[in-house]
Design an enzyme around this catalytic site. Structure first.
Site, PDB file in Angstrom:
ATOM      1  N   ASP A 376       0.971  -1.077  -0.096  1.00 60.41           N
ATOM      2  CA  ASP A 376       0.009   0.087  -0.030  1.00 60.41           C
ATOM      3  C   ASP A 376       0.970   1.158  -0.151  1.00 60.41           C
ATOM      4  OD1 ASP A 376      -2.245   1.428  -0.037  1.00 60.41           O
ATOM      5  OD2 ASP A 376      -2.354   1.320   2.308  1.00 60.41           O
ATOM      6  N   GLU A 379       2.591   4.764  -4.106  1.00 60.05           N
ATOM      7  CA  GLU A 379       2.639   5.702  -5.395  1.00 60.05           C
ATOM      8  C   GLU A 379       3.953   6.279  -5.345  1.00 60.05           C
ATOM      9  OE1 GLU A 379       0.056   5.566  -2.958  1.00 60.05           O
ATOM     10  OE2 GLU A 379      -0.921   4.385  -4.118  1.00 60.05           O
ATOM     11  N   ASP A 454      -9.134   3.487  -2.138  1.00 63.66           N
ATOM     12  CA  ASP A 454      -9.997   4.014  -1.240  1.00 63.66           C
ATOM     13  C   ASP A 454     -11.389   4.533  -1.677  1.00 63.66           C
ATOM     14  OD1 ASP A 454      -8.109   3.181   0.572  1.00 63.66           O
ATOM     15  OD2 ASP A 454      -7.519   5.484   0.844  1.00 63.66           O
TER      16      ASP A 454
HETATM   17  C1  GLC Z   1      -4.746   3.354   2.775  1.00 62.68           C
HETATM   18  C2  GLC Z   1      -5.367   2.232   1.950  1.00 62.68           C
HETATM   19  C3  GLC Z   1      -6.259   1.401   2.654  1.00 62.68           C
HETATM   20  C4  GLC Z   1      -5.544   0.954   4.108  1.00 62.68           C
HETATM   21  C5  GLC Z   1      -5.145   2.230   5.196  1.00 62.68           C
HETATM   22  C6  GLC Z   1      -4.306   1.991   6.207  1.00 62.68           C
HETATM   23  O1  GLC Z   1      -5.791   4.232   2.793  1.00 62.68           O
HETATM   24  O2  GLC Z   1      -5.878   2.213   0.634  1.00 62.68           O
HETATM   25  O3  GLC Z   1      -6.915   0.313   2.208  1.00 62.68           O
HETATM   26  O4  GLC Z   1      -6.439   0.433   5.127  1.00 62.68           O
HETATM   27  O5  GLC Z   1      -4.242   3.117   3.903  1.00 62.68           O
HETATM   28  O6  GLC Z   1      -3.344   1.159   6.011  1.00 62.68           O
END
Ligand code: GLC
Length: 772
Positions: A376, A379, A454
């Site tokens: 995650d 980017e 998200d």
């Molecule tokens: C980001 C991710 C989400 C995750 C959060 C905390 O917003 O897109 O899926 O739960 O981070 O890690």
């Protein structure tokens, strides 16, 4: 390859990589070397026969499939062998701006539509829109929230064009920021611009959508075959904060007889968000993962790239020793940003040694029984800057020399996913890696599953998820999915049901929701929703053989699992314009309910005969019908000619699948299904340990022939018996198996024709006389 005449200072060439794939490259002679392509692989294409010609200032390169022609002033066209023009650019419209930025403008014709572009919000057809390819962390990305949103987490500068039912593709391999205006500011012009680097276009001649996608997949790589458990139902939330909570969730799935194959640990499993650590909430992670495994549930852990800046943190120390972090523009000091752990540094995944190191660090999680990795914030996201990422002049030290962040930004997440996958492979060399990523570039499918970040628990977002996953699927990323139920905000029971029903037919099927939102497990909305959820999850598990066979086709041929209607009905303008329905494989049409309080929805059935999957009702296509949609109903239709395996429902892919498989057959003029099996977990299929065969259907007069081709591969099929269910056919039809008459297969009171067929590896011929 031929060199094209250009103004001084520019080099241009055209090459035919295959009869139907041309590559056009233009670069400034004085410009620095662009970064190495992270998208391309070397396909095993035969060098095509070409004819090059220069006449009257025009340079032409022809193959058996098409002709590229370029005039001295840089206007160019690509046409197919019939002379039909698929791409064109007028005089002076392909080159470099005064500041050296590459740009080109293509002509759009009336009724041309454009699809793909990777991850996008809004309608399936991208004509009239703008897209900025610049990976970015964006919260709640539905068009209703961000109407002008141009960037998302994943950047895939690939588009599929449809001109009068004829498909062609364009891919611009350039990892700097790209800006595409697809007929937005000028209705007939498609303007493409990149911040730096070269023009490096792959032009795919098609003419079918399938042919374009197959070539694109051969050039950027297909997705590897996932482990079977990747196709099961997955449950996540931000966060299941303790071991006790995770164990309780697992118990609840089993106690309530609900299928589930994986639970996810979000950032709270770590010690103060230090990557690869385990916090005090999980005192016995290894015993927890073992316990879950005994219940048929695997554990997936999140890893974010940013490493906490803490001299006492061993991962940080090892990163420092290896000079692993992205540098400031001076090339000497590490860049420091801010993410969940506070001040942090960013591993330079563009460096192969850093990828290897990162893969080694994963051992800490894998030794505790973590089965898969969820990448995650890659980017990469950075809270320290208003542009939410690294400074454009931060320095990466790549194999092909130093590169400013701006030139490789879009490759960062992809390189992290590559590190994760390769690390998994080196620790478990015979197991298929499982990696999910949020960011990526063209070719990301070789390394990871893409999930769309998200979303919001909002109807707009559910509606948007359909074209979003379809466009990703048209961009070489067949294994994709979104947060079921929506991430931000609270889902209503109805929204949750409708989302689950839709996502049950999408490749990656994971429920996830945000910190502070209401519980979103299938039982969290009361008994009525739980009962519908159970049915939906059971249906998903019944569909697993289909999903697995389709995954294998995606891995071998680049065919997407889910497809917009246009994939098979390119000449049907209604199908081409359809945003709210999709196909799973060729034969299953899904019309999810995307509106609240909806007692019925209109379903467009393209020009074929269709059967209601639930009731068997027959519909002649080429028109819309109204489908009733009580809360427990998902409108799904099967094409006449469709062959569909359905397994008994299971609670986990870890449970044995059974020895009898039901093969539903809906007679029609023609049909085909690629049956594929293997052990579902190891990599031995790569050395032949699989079992596959083609099953075909053909109707001749009143006889339907079902032919099982001879099996290939060394894996012994688990199926001892096929139970063949033939729809819309008299139960008293005459059956011949390999020519011999089979006596009354069904009981006289049966409504459906059911045939028990012992399985064997050699070819089997079944004919059914006296059909519908
Ligand atoms: C980001 C991710 C989400 C995750 C959060 C905390 O917003 O897109 O899926 O739960 O981070 O890690």
């Amino acid at each position: 390859m031929i060199v094209l005449p250009t103004p001084a200072g520019i080099h241009a060439e055209i090459e035919a990589l295959a009869p139907d794939v041309f590559r056009l490259r233009l670069g400034l002679i004085e410009a620095p070397e662009p970064p190495e392509s992270a998208a391309l692989i070397e396909p095993n294409w035969e060098i095509p026969e070409t004819a090059a010609q220069r006449k009257g200032g025009r340079s032409c390169l022809a193959t058996e499939c098409g002709v590229f022609s370029w005039d001295r002033r840089g206007a160019w066209q690509l046409s197919d062998a019939q002379g039909f023009e698929v791409f064109s650019s007028s005089i002076g419209a392909t080159g470099f701006s005064a500041n050296g930025a590459p740009e080109l403008t293509l002509d759009l014709i009336e009724h041309e539509s454009l699809f793909g572009l990777g991850e996008v919000t809004g309608p399936l057809n991208r004509r009239g829109s703008v897209r900025d390819f610049w990976n970015i962390d964006v919260l709640g990305h539905a068009p209703a929230i961000h109407p002008a949103l141009a960037s998302l987490y994943v950047s895939i500068p690939f588009a599929l064009s449809l001109r009068h039912g004829r498909a062609a593709g364009l891919f611009w391999d350039n990892s700097s920021r790209q800006h595409w205006d697809l007929g937005s500011s000028h209705p007939d012009k498609w303007r493409l611009r990149a911040d730096s680097g070269d023009i490096d276009l792959h032009l795919f001649l098609g003419p079918t959508v399938e042919a374009v996608l197959q070539r694109y997949a051969q050039r950027t790589g297909t997705m590897p075959l996932p482990p079977e458990w990747a196709l099961g139902y997955h449950q996540s939330r931000y966060s299941y904060e303790t071991q006790a909570r995770v164990e309780a969730v697992a118990r609840e799935f089993r106690r309530r007889d609900l299928p589930c194959d994986a639970l996810y640990l979000d950032i709270h499993h770590m010690d103060a968000y230090r990557v690869f650590t385990v916090g005090s909430g999980f005192p016995q992670l290894a015993s927890m993962t073992r316990k879950l495994r005994r219940q048929g549930i695997r554990t997936v852990a999140i890893t974010d790239p940013a490493v906490k800046d803490d001299p006492d943190f061993p991962v940080f120390q090892r990163g420092m020793q290896r000079e692993a972090f992205v540098r400031e523009a001076d090339g000497k000091t590490d860049y420091q940003g801010q993410v969940w752990p506070g001040i942090a540094r960013f591993p330079d995944f563009l460096k192969p040694e850093v990828r290897t190191w990162w893969g080694e660090e994963q051992r800490a999680l894998l030794e505790q029984g973590i089965a898969g990795i969820w990448n995650d914030m890659n980017e990469p996201a950075n809270f320290a800057r208003p542009d939410k990422t690294l400074p454009p002049d931060a320095l990466h030290r790549t194999d092909s020399g130093p590169q400013p962040h701006a030139a490789v930004h879009n490759l960062y997440g992809q390189a992290m996913a590559q590190a994760s996958r390769e690390g998994l492979l080196s620790h478990r060399p015979d197991e298929r890696p499982f990696v999910v990523t949020r960011a990526g570039y063209a070719g990301i499918q070789r390394h990871a599953i893409v999930w769309t970040g998200d979303t919001s628990s909002h109807w707009d977002h559910l509606r948007d998820a359909v074209p979003m996953l379809l466009n990703l699927s048209l961009s070489g990323v067949p294994f994709c999915g979104g947060d079921v139920g929506g991430f931000l905000g609270n889902a209503t029971p109805e929204l949750f049901v409708r989302w689950l029903q839709f996502a049950a037919f999408t490749p990656f099927f994971r429920n996830h929701s945000n910190l502070g939102t209401r519980d979103q497990e299938p039982w969290a909305f009361g008994p009525e929703v739980e009962a519908i959820a159970r049915e939906t999850l059971r249906l998903r598990y019944q569909l697993l053989p289909l999903l697995y066979c389709l995954s294998q086709r995606a891995a071998s041929e680049g065919e997407p699992l889910i497809r917009p209607l246009l994939y098979h009905y390119t000449n049907d303008p209604v199908a081409v314009a359809c945003n709210s329905q999709f196909l799973l494989g060729r034969d299953l049409l899904i019309a999810p309910v995307l509106e609240p309080g909806c007692p019925a929805r209109s379903v467009y059935l393209p020009n074929d005969v269709w059967y209601d999957f639930g009731t068997g009702e027959r519909h002649v296509g080429g028109k819309s019908i109204l489908a009733e949609t009580p809360l427990n109903r998902i409108p799904v239709y099967v094409r006449a000619g469709g062959i569909l395996p359905l397994a008994p429902a299971r609670n986990s892919t870890q449970e044995p699948p059974g020895e009898t498989l039901t093969l539903h057959v809906w007679p029609g003029p023609e049909g085909a299904f690629h049956w594929y099996e293997d052990d579902g977990i190891t990599l031995q299929h790569e050395s032949g340990l699989f079992h596959q065969r083609r099953i075909t259907l053909r109707r001749q007069g009143k006889t339907t022939h079902l032919h099982f081709g001879p099996a290939e591969g060394t894996f012994a099929s688990r199926i001892r018996n096929w139970k063949i269910v033939v729809w819309d056919t008299s139960p008293n039809a005459r059956i011949r198996i390999d020519g011999a008459l089979r006596k009354s297969p069904s009981s006289p009171e049966a409504e459906l024709l059911v045939i028990d067929l012992p399985n064997r590896d050699s070819a089997i011929d079944l004919s059914i006389v006296g059909g519908a």
